[in-house]
Design an enzyme around this catalytic site. Structure first.
Site, PDB file in Angstrom:
ATOM      1  N   ALA A 463      32.246  33.862  -3.347  1.00 18.29           N
ATOM      2  CA  ALA A 463      33.147  33.411  -4.434  1.00 18.29           C
ATOM      3  C   ALA A 463      32.758  31.900  -4.796  1.00 18.29           C
ATOM      4  CB  ALA A 463      34.757  33.304  -4.006  1.00 18.29           C
ATOM      5  N   GLU A 464      32.130  31.850  -5.963  1.00 16.02           N
ATOM      6  CA  GLU A 464      31.360  30.679  -6.339  1.00 16.02           C
ATOM      7  C   GLU A 464      32.636  29.509  -6.691  1.00 16.02           C
ATOM      8  OE1 GLU A 464      28.514  33.698  -6.560  1.00 16.02           O
ATOM      9  OE2 GLU A 464      30.462  33.545  -7.426  1.00 16.02           O
ATOM     10  N   GLN A 486      24.129  30.736  -5.031  1.00 15.26           N
ATOM     11  CA  GLN A 486      22.858  31.355  -4.443  1.00 15.26           C
ATOM     12  C   GLN A 486      21.814  31.693  -5.562  1.00 15.26           C
ATOM     13  OE1 GLN A 486      23.111  35.811  -2.702  1.00 15.26           O
ATOM     14  NE2 GLN A 486      23.216  34.294  -1.121  1.00 15.26           N
ATOM     15  N   ASP A 489      22.174  32.435 -11.923  1.00 17.66           N
ATOM     16  CA  ASP A 489      22.993  33.520 -12.947  1.00 17.66           C
ATOM     17  C   ASP A 489      24.410  33.747 -12.427  1.00 17.66           C
ATOM     18  OD1 ASP A 489      20.141  33.781 -11.865  1.00 17.66           O
ATOM     19  OD2 ASP A 489      19.945  35.100 -13.324  1.00 17.66           O
ATOM     20  N   PRO A 493      31.560  31.677 -12.455  1.00 16.35           N
ATOM     21  CA  PRO A 493      32.770  31.804 -11.885  1.00 16.35           C
ATOM     22  C   PRO A 493      33.236  30.364 -11.502  1.00 16.35           C
ATOM     23  CG  PRO A 493      31.749  33.577 -11.150  1.00 16.35           C
ATOM     24  CD  PRO A 493      30.674  32.602 -11.877  1.00 16.35           C
ATOM     25  N   HIS A 534      18.524  37.483 -12.578  1.00 15.62           N
ATOM     26  CA  HIS A 534      17.992  36.602 -11.483  1.00 15.62           C
ATOM     27  C   HIS A 534      16.774  35.799 -12.011  1.00 15.62           C
ATOM     28  CE1 HIS A 534      19.798  39.846  -8.803  1.00 15.62           C
ATOM     29  NE2 HIS A 534      19.962  38.853  -8.069  1.00 15.62           N
TER      30      HIS A 534
END
Length: 734
Positions: A463-464, A486, A489, A493, A534
């Site tokens: 969960a960004e 990570q 892209d 959020p 990505h």
């Protein structure tokens, strides 16, 4: 121990212990009512001022007063921490925020202690009371409260992290951060029932539950999210039923218009948290006797009968009747108390409307966009590489990992978290040497958990917003979270937290609060198969956000130097690491030692030249260098290649000096051309250096589309060395 009967406002009785600390004595009950009435009359005075056009917005606490005064009386100002929302006038008054201070914000006065005239009314923030600056965004504060609670626990377990570095040890954000904590502190966060639909609310419950954090969540349920009723917002119309299965929580659902019941529930919730059992959630059913704000007219969506029914539950009237019925005050005493409150509010309003306004100059307005204490462009960040026993050339990935370890050894306030960044969450096998550990999908955080422990490097939920929101709460307390998203892209959020919170906390609090978080993000394409999700770029979205520094190195030495500055500086930093460059042969370097740093806003001339300038950054740097070397060899065109290294701030002086020399310029970048980062550079060159140009400013960038999976398509979509070569040849011939 004897027992006595405690009457509630509805006339029923509850048997409690005589020594029960949920009881209020006569003086406390009178003060309780005074604070409730003070809050209501402050709302009413603001409404008058708005209609007189002396203030510009009004949103009230009316109907919520009993629940909020109870919360304030159950907690400790300047000891506990508070993340209120815009209905929370009454708790702020209870904690010690004055009516005059609140009205100074309403008029936008220079002396407004919450923001200096920069925020709307009811956007609380008083540093001495530990009321953290709040925004208009809904539910974002829930994650800040989680990070705040985590920080308190961290400082309790790591008292060595409280130390400030000596001035002689070099420049460091810690020199400007006063840290305070209490071993049993509790964090308060409130939210309207409508905002419980936001994902950040649920993300905060997840982490609070898992970590047993001492947070009291208060849901103020007045039945409406502006015009949307609760049954349309919440499945089943009751948030308590939805959250009931979260482990480690203490739950209470109460009549929030009942002062006695509210106080009892809040005392019990705070005691549960202070004892270390875990978080609590108090769901208080309140009323909204006024419209959502003075910009709203509830008569358009609520019937007169419904409004009348709510008025019968008004907490002010209920508390007044309770005081009379229990013989605590008579009518004359209540009248006297209310007159005193009215006079207090009137005096505060008279002073507030006469208060000086903020200085309206560009210099004053720009103050606190970034740190006033430590500039990222400070020349003291410029240090030379030092030879070390390790003279092997390392990749960008290697040196970023080495820098993180250096800085974590130096600074106990640094924590690293994100998705998959730990070596192993289930760490028994790791400690036994049976597994190597992951340390990030690109291995850049490898070994951090193993060396520094589970409470300094850990895996976050997927969960960004959770990652960035918690980091904000930690950094407000003086920690230095170094978090990882990570892939670029999947940063989207977290953008709500980044744009509406991270970037603006210092400015909106007029310098009272700051949150110098470092966000590391792998970015970009050229991966052969990275495809749509990505390979994204999009740095211009963040360079368009004031308050955040944006960095994008192209080689290993610059990466380690800029990363060290990003960690030690006092501003939020978005550190963009191009995935293709992590382990490229291009740009490898020897380890430059644990003090090597590079100031922001200082470009590097990768290749001097005299005929044409190319301005670029990131993965286009090696491609542009390849093109420049080839065209000089084949056509004798001398290209000066500039690597910006940092995008906000950027080095305009180096660009201008080069363009004045070569009279031709190309701005190249990997992101798509339209509305890309290069457009700003090109526009400024055209505006300020027009008379130095012998040819139009040229851009080389990606197509205005997405990056495809098939390499043959990706090669056409993204700018290649041949594209730069052709642009140089065409511009030189102009």
């Amino acid at each position: 121990m004897g027992r006595k009967t405690l009457p509630s406002l509805n006339g029923s009785s509850t048997s409690v212990q005589e020594a029960d600390d949920t009881l209020l004595d006569r003086e406390q009950l009178i003060e309780f009512y005074r604070l409730m009435y003070l809050s209501r009359r402050t709302d009413d005075r603001e409404i008058v001022l708005k209609r007189q056009q002396k203030i510009f917005f009004q949103i009230s606490c009316a109907g919520h007063e009993a629940l909020l005064v109870a919360a304030g009386m159950a907690m400790k100002p300047g000891y506990d921490w508070f993340f209120p929302y815009y209905r929370d006038r009454a708790i702020c008054l209870t904690l010690g925020n004055t009516v005059e201070e609140q009205l100074l914000q309403a008029v936008g006065a220079a002396d407004d202690p919450a923001s200096g005239g920069r925020q709307m009314p009811s956007h609380w923030g008083i540093k001495k009371l530990n009321i953290v600056t709040q925004s208009s965004a809904t539910a974002t504060q829930c994650l800040h409260a989680v990070g705040c609670a985590e920080a308190g626990r961290y400082f309790r377990n790591h008292p060595e992290a409280l130390a400030k570095p000596a001035i002689s040890s070099g420049i460091d954000y810690r020199q400007f951060k006063e840290v305070k904590f209490e071993a049993d502190e509790v964090v308060y966060v409130s939210i309207g029932e409508g905002s419980t639909s936001q994902g950040e609310f649920w993300e905060s419950l997840n982490t609070a539950s898992n970590a047993r954090l001492p947070i009291v969540f208060v849901v103020e349920d007045n039945g409406y999210a502006i015009s949307t009723p609760v049954e349309a917002n919440t499945p089943g119309g009751n948030i308590s039923k939805l959250v009931a299965n979260f482990p480690n929580f203490h739950f209470a659902e109460i009549d929030g218009t009942d002062a006695i019941a509210s106080y009892k529930a809040m005392v019990e919730a705070v005691a549960y948290c202070r004892a270390g059992h875990g978080p609590a959630l108090v769901h208080g059913h309140v009323v909204r006797p006024y419209s959502h704000s003075l910009s709203d007219d509830e008569r358009q969506y609520r019937s007169a009968e419904e409004v009348e029914a709510d008025s019968l539950k008004d907490p002010i009237a209920r508390m007044q009747m309770y005081l009379l019925r229990e013989g605590i005050l008579n009518e004359a005493e209540i009248d006297r108390l209310e007159r005193q409150v009215d006079e207090e509010v009137q005096r505060a309003a008279d002073r507030a409307v006469r208060a000086p306004l903020p200085v309206a100059t560009r210099e004053a307005i720009e103050k606190h966009v970034y740190s006033e204490d430590l500039s990222v462009t400070d020349g003291r960040f410029a240090t030379e590489p030092q030879r070390t026993p390790d003279d092997a050339e390392r990749t960008m990935a290697d040196l970023i990992n080495a820098c993180l370890k250096d800085e974590m050894r130096r600074d106990e306030r640094i924590v690293v978290f994100g998705e998959d960044v730990a070596d192993a969450t289930r760490d028994a096998a790791l400690r036994a040497g049976k597994i190597k550990g992951k340390g990030g999908v690109f291995k850049l955080t490898s070994g951090l958990q193993n060396e520094f422990g589970n409470d300094r490097c850990w895996n976050s939920p997927l969960a960004e917003a959770n990652i960035v929101g918690r980091a904000i709460g930690m950094a407000v307390r003086g920690m230095k979270p170094v978090v990882e998203i990570q892939f670029f892209d999947y940063i989207w959020p977290a953008v709500h937290q980044m744009r509406n919170e991270l970037s603006v906390i210092r400015w909106r609090s007029n310098g009272e609060y700051s949150c110098p978080v470092l966000i590391r993000v792998p970015i970009g394409g050229y991966l052969t198969g990275g495809s749509i999700y990505h390979s994204q770029s999009g740095e211009s979205i963040f360079t368009h956000t004031p308050g955040v520094r944006v960095v994008m190195p192209s080689n290993a030495l610059d990466a380690v130097g800029l990363l060290r500055t990003a960690i030690r500086c006092d501003d939020p930093v978005l550190f963009l690491e191009h995935k293709r460059l992590y382990r490229e042969t291009f740009g490898r370097a020897m380890y430059p030692g644990p003090e090597y740093a590079i100031p922001f806003g200082k470009a590097k001339i990768v290749k001097p030249g005299k005929d044409l300038t190319v301005v670029t950054y990131g993965a286009v740097v090696p491609r542009a260098l390849q093109a420049a070397v080839k065209i000089e060899r084949e056509k004798g065109i001398s290209v000066e290649l500039i690597d910006l290294r940092t995008l906000s701030p950027y080095d305009w002086e180096t660009i201008a000096e080069s363009v004045k020399k070569t009279n031709r310029v190309i701005v190249a970048h990997e992101d798509m051309q339209s509305w890309g980062y290069g457009a700003e550079i090109a526009a400024r060159i055209g505006e300020e250096l027009f008379h130095d140009l012998d040819a139009p400013v040229r851009r080389v960038a990606a197509m205005d589309t997405f990056v495809a999976y098939q390499p043959a398509l990706e090669d056409v979509i993204l700018p290649q060395a041949d594209d730069v070569y052709k642009a140089i040849a065409e511009l030189a011939a102009f």
